[in-house]
Design a protein around this motif. Structure first.
Motif, mmCIF file in Angstrom:
data_model
loop_
_atom_site.group_PDB
_atom_site.id
_atom_site.type_symbol
_atom_site.label_atom_id
_atom_site.label_comp_id
_atom_site.label_asym_id
_atom_site.label_seq_id
_atom_site.Cartn_x
_atom_site.Cartn_y
_atom_site.Cartn_z
ATOM 1 N N GLY A 151 0.801 -1.212 0.000
ATOM 2 C CA GLY A 151 0.000 0.000 0.000
ATOM 3 C C GLY A 151 0.833 1.260 0.000
ATOM 4 O O GLY A 151 2.067 1.221 -0.076
ATOM 5 N N SER A 152 0.161 2.398 0.080
ATOM 6 C CA SER A 152 0.789 3.716 -0.024
ATOM 7 C C SER A 152 2.018 3.853 0.874
ATOM 8 O O SER A 152 1.925 3.732 2.094
ATOM 9 C CB SER A 152 -0.222 4.799 0.350
ATOM 10 N N LEU A 153 3.159 4.128 0.274
ATOM 11 C CA LEU A 153 4.392 4.328 1.042
ATOM 12 C C LEU A 153 4.275 5.572 1.912
ATOM 13 O O LEU A 153 4.725 5.582 3.066
ATOM 14 C CB LEU A 153 5.593 4.444 0.102
ATOM 15 N N ARG A 154 3.678 6.631 1.386
ATOM 16 C CA ARG A 154 3.517 7.858 2.150
ATOM 17 C C ARG A 154 2.776 7.584 3.467
ATOM 18 O O ARG A 154 3.196 8.029 4.531
ATOM 19 C CB ARG A 154 2.742 8.888 1.331
ATOM 20 N N LEU A 155 1.679 6.841 3.373
ATOM 21 C CA LEU A 155 0.902 6.564 4.580
ATOM 22 C C LEU A 155 1.662 5.638 5.525
ATOM 23 O O LEU A 155 1.676 5.854 6.745
ATOM 24 C CB LEU A 155 -0.452 5.943 4.215
ATOM 25 N N ARG A 156 2.325 4.626 4.990
ATOM 26 C CA ARG A 156 3.056 3.706 5.855
ATOM 27 C C ARG A 156 4.183 4.416 6.594
ATOM 28 O O ARG A 156 4.455 4.130 7.766
ATOM 29 C CB ARG A 156 3.582 2.526 5.043
ATOM 30 N N GLU A 157 4.828 5.358 5.938
ATOM 31 C CA GLU A 157 5.872 6.137 6.613
ATOM 32 C C GLU A 157 5.290 6.978 7.740
ATOM 33 O O GLU A 157 5.891 7.098 8.821
ATOM 34 C CB GLU A 157 6.579 7.036 5.597
ATOM 35 N N GLN A 158 4.115 7.532 7.515
ATOM 36 C CA GLN A 158 3.482 8.347 8.553
ATOM 37 C C GLN A 158 3.000 7.492 9.724
ATOM 38 O O GLN A 158 3.083 7.900 10.890
ATOM 39 C CB GLN A 158 2.308 9.135 7.949
ATOM 40 N N ILE A 159 2.491 6.296 9.434
ATOM 41 C CA ILE A 159 2.079 5.388 10.509
ATOM 42 C C ILE A 159 3.282 5.007 11.364
ATOM 43 O O ILE A 159 3.203 4.997 12.609
ATOM 44 C CB ILE A 159 1.400 4.130 9.923
ATOM 45 N N ALA A 160 4.387 4.700 10.716
ATOM 46 C CA ALA A 160 5.610 4.356 11.461
ATOM 47 C C ALA A 160 6.060 5.528 12.318
ATOM 48 O O ALA A 160 6.466 5.355 13.481
ATOM 49 C CB ALA A 160 6.711 3.946 10.497
ATOM 50 N N LEU A 161 5.977 6.725 11.777
ATOM 51 C CA LEU A 161 6.377 7.917 12.523
ATOM 52 C C LEU A 161 5.474 8.141 13.726
ATOM 53 O O LEU A 161 5.951 8.414 14.842
ATOM 54 C CB LEU A 161 6.339 9.137 11.596
ATOM 55 N N ARG A 162 4.172 7.991 13.536
ATOM 56 C CA ARG A 162 3.232 8.189 14.643
ATOM 57 C C ARG A 162 3.345 7.067 15.675
ATOM 58 O O ARG A 162 3.010 7.265 16.849
ATOM 59 C CB ARG A 162 1.801 8.278 14.130
ATOM 60 N N GLY A 163 3.798 5.907 15.266
ATOM 61 C CA GLY A 163 3.967 4.804 16.200
ATOM 62 C C GLY A 163 4.925 5.127 17.325
ATOM 63 O O GLY A 163 4.845 4.553 18.417
ATOM 64 N N GLN A 164 5.822 6.075 17.080
ATOM 65 C CA GLN A 164 6.771 6.473 18.123
ATOM 66 C C GLN A 164 6.047 7.057 19.328
ATOM 67 O O GLN A 164 6.537 6.944 20.454
ATOM 68 C CB GLN A 164 7.766 7.489 17.556
ATOM 69 N N ARG A 165 4.900 7.704 19.114
ATOM 70 C CA ARG A 165 4.120 8.261 20.223
ATOM 71 C C ARG A 165 3.653 7.168 21.179
ATOM 72 O O ARG A 165 3.426 7.417 22.365
ATOM 73 C CB ARG A 165 2.896 9.002 19.680
ATOM 74 N N LEU A 166 3.508 5.937 20.663
ATOM 75 C CA LEU A 166 3.092 4.806 21.491
ATOM 76 C C LEU A 166 4.271 3.911 21.845
ATOM 77 O O LEU A 166 4.084 2.772 22.282
ATOM 78 C CB LEU A 166 2.010 3.999 20.761
ATOM 79 N N GLY A 167 5.481 4.421 21.646
ATOM 80 C CA GLY A 167 6.682 3.685 22.030
ATOM 81 C C GLY A 167 7.113 2.621 21.045
ATOM 82 O O GLY A 167 8.045 1.858 21.331
#
Length: 493
Positions: A151-167
């Motif tokens: 799927g969309s690389l742009r979205l997957r990169e953003q999900i990975a980035l936001r995952g940092q907020r949850l450790g």
């Protein structure tokens, strides 16, 4: 001559009287410290001391970045009901859920059942529509070709980035986009279990897990879940040692329906347990970004070192329900998940993935979530206050750590299925507790959604539900079955 009380104490006494007399109802917001000081011509230190005294008296509660609110007198449930006797009810759970789904399609009904927030306050629809149009304009071929997994690389990169907020430490390549969080759950289960396997789930559990597990030939094994502390890890450890579980499915962060979040130490213990026993944990994080705490509590995936935790979530509760954009970070099971996804549904539409990814990339999502968390916290507090005001004595309700769902335990004489039927005649749809277990232990419980405008119609509906519940509470309790039947029901539930 008696000395005059300190000013802060006089203010606390005045506000305390307003709370106890009902002039300041449960869930009501108090003026900010500065506003109260200005209104009453007092110093900021005086007002601060008065509010602290009211907190000590248990009359108000401070909510981070939100202010001070009148604490609800409504008690919380104190223990899991999983140990209570419970007769198995066969297909009645599925039949009741079908009735709920049918009822919510009727015109003019007030829908308080499903976790589907309504209204412009909950979703940035106009902004997302503009960004979707931007994707169509800038990427002319986006709608004329087939998308490919993951799927969309742009979205997957953003999900990975936001995952940092949850450790969580994720990379874009770790993430598979799915058709909502439900498909993510299904793919995860297909990757880690086979027909006939036992799958540990919380009790109460997200109601759609039961038909999902049944469709895959899997057996649900209910595990006690405390309304404040979450999954009973001692029970989990016993089941793992007895090799009864092929996998676990859990919502340790903002649980549905209880709203509880496991403490970080418990989450670390859970991650250690599944790694030591080699049993995968499918962690549902669909409400995790709606935690009221800031910074938020970490996910169990944050403590995963060997890939035994499969984390999944989506954007239906926070951003775009009908886009059905979900994701799954499957750890050591990622290759199997990718093959299953391609074989079952190909890939998610690039248009939708790019639009959501662009929204996250623009920084608008963080601002939207901040607004949404405050809105949900205020809505839940208000509904708890309405339950306290209108429902019968003996009613309890959870104190959610996030999200917009409220779990309510009514007096034992109240059958929530009867409450559902009576409420439906008043054009109100609620979710009876029986859909949260194969047994009857939650027959006196309901779940309410607080994700709609709390207007005069909503308040009137809460009064109506309370009136019906009062009537049902006055009925004689249903007699319990014999001990042997109770034991059999508990085993089957």
């Amino acid at each position: 001559m008696t000395a005059a009380a300190p000013r802060y104490q006089s203010l606390a006494d005045d506000l305390g009287h307003a709370i106890r007399s009902g002039r300041l109802p449960a869930g009501a917001a108090l003026p900010s410290l500065r506003d109260c000081a200005a209104q009453r011509a007092l110093s900021l230190n005086t007002v601060t001391a008065a509010y602290r005294l009211l907190e000590d008296r248990g009359l108000i509660v401070a909510r981070p970045q939100s202010g001070f609110y009148v604490r609800s007198a409504l008690p919380e449930p104190r223990q899991s009901l999983r140990s209570a006797p419970s007769q198995a009810i066969g297909s009645a759970q599925d039949d009741l859920l079908a009735l709920v789904l049918e009822a919510r399609r009727q015109p003019d009904c007030l829908e308080l059942a499903l976790a589907c927030p309504r209204g412009r306050s909950f979703y940035p629809g106009e902004r997302l529509a503009r960004l979707t149009h931007t994707v169509l304009t800038r990427q002319a071929g986006v709608a004329s070709g087939y998308a490919l997994p993951p799927g969309s690389l742009r979205l997957r990169e953003q999900i990975a980035l936001r995952g940092q907020r949850l450790g969580m430490t994720l990379a874009a390549d770790d993430i598979e986009l799915t058709h909502g969080a439900t498909e993510a759950l299904q793919l995860a289960l297909r990757a880690v279990a086979r027909p006939g396997d036992g799958i540990g789930i919380e009790a109460p559990a997200y109601f759609n897990l039961y038909p999902l597990l049944a469709s895959l030939g899997l057996k649900a094994i209910e595990i006690p879940t405390h309304p404040r502390h979450g999954l009973d890890l001692d029970a989990v450890e016993r089941l793992l040692e007895q090799r009864q579980l092929a996998a676990l499915v859990a919502m340790p962060t903002v649980h549905n329906p209880l709203g509880c979040t496991m403490p970080p130490a418990a989450k670390q213990r859970l991650a250690d347990l599944v790694a030591r026993h080699g049993v995968p944990l499918i962690e549902d994080l669909v409400y995790a970004e709606l935690q009221f705490a800031d910074p938020p509590e970490p996910a169990v995936k944050a403590f995963d070192r060997d890939g035994w935790v499969l984390a999944c979530s989506g954007f239906s509760k926070t951003l775009a329900p009908d886009y059905r954009v979900g994701w799954l970070a499957a750890g050591r099971f990622a290759p199997a998940v990718r093959r299953l996804k391609f074989a079952s549904s190909g890939a998610e539409p690039l248009l939708l993935g790019e639009a959501v990814g662009l929204y996250l990339e623009s920084g608008g999502y963080a601002h939207h979530l901040k607004h949404l968390r405050r809105l949900c916290e205020a809505q839940v507090a208000t509904v708890r206050g309405l339950v306290a005001d209108h429902f019968p004595a003996g009613t309890c309700a959870t104190q959610p750590t996030g999200g917009f769902l409220l779990w309510i335990e009514l007096p034992a004489a109240v059958d929530s299925a009867a409450l559902f039927q009576a409420a439906l005649r008043e054009r109100i749809v609620i979710l009876p507790g029986r859909v949260y277990s194969k047994g009857t232990r939650y027959r006196h419980c309901i779940r309410l959604s607080c994700g709609q405008a709390i207007d005069t119609r909503f308040v009137a509906a809460m009064r109506t539900l309370g009136r019906i519940a009062h009537g049902l509470a006055r009925r004689r309790p249903v007699k319990q079955a014999g001990a042997r039947q109770r034991r059999r029901g508990t085993d089957q539930a």
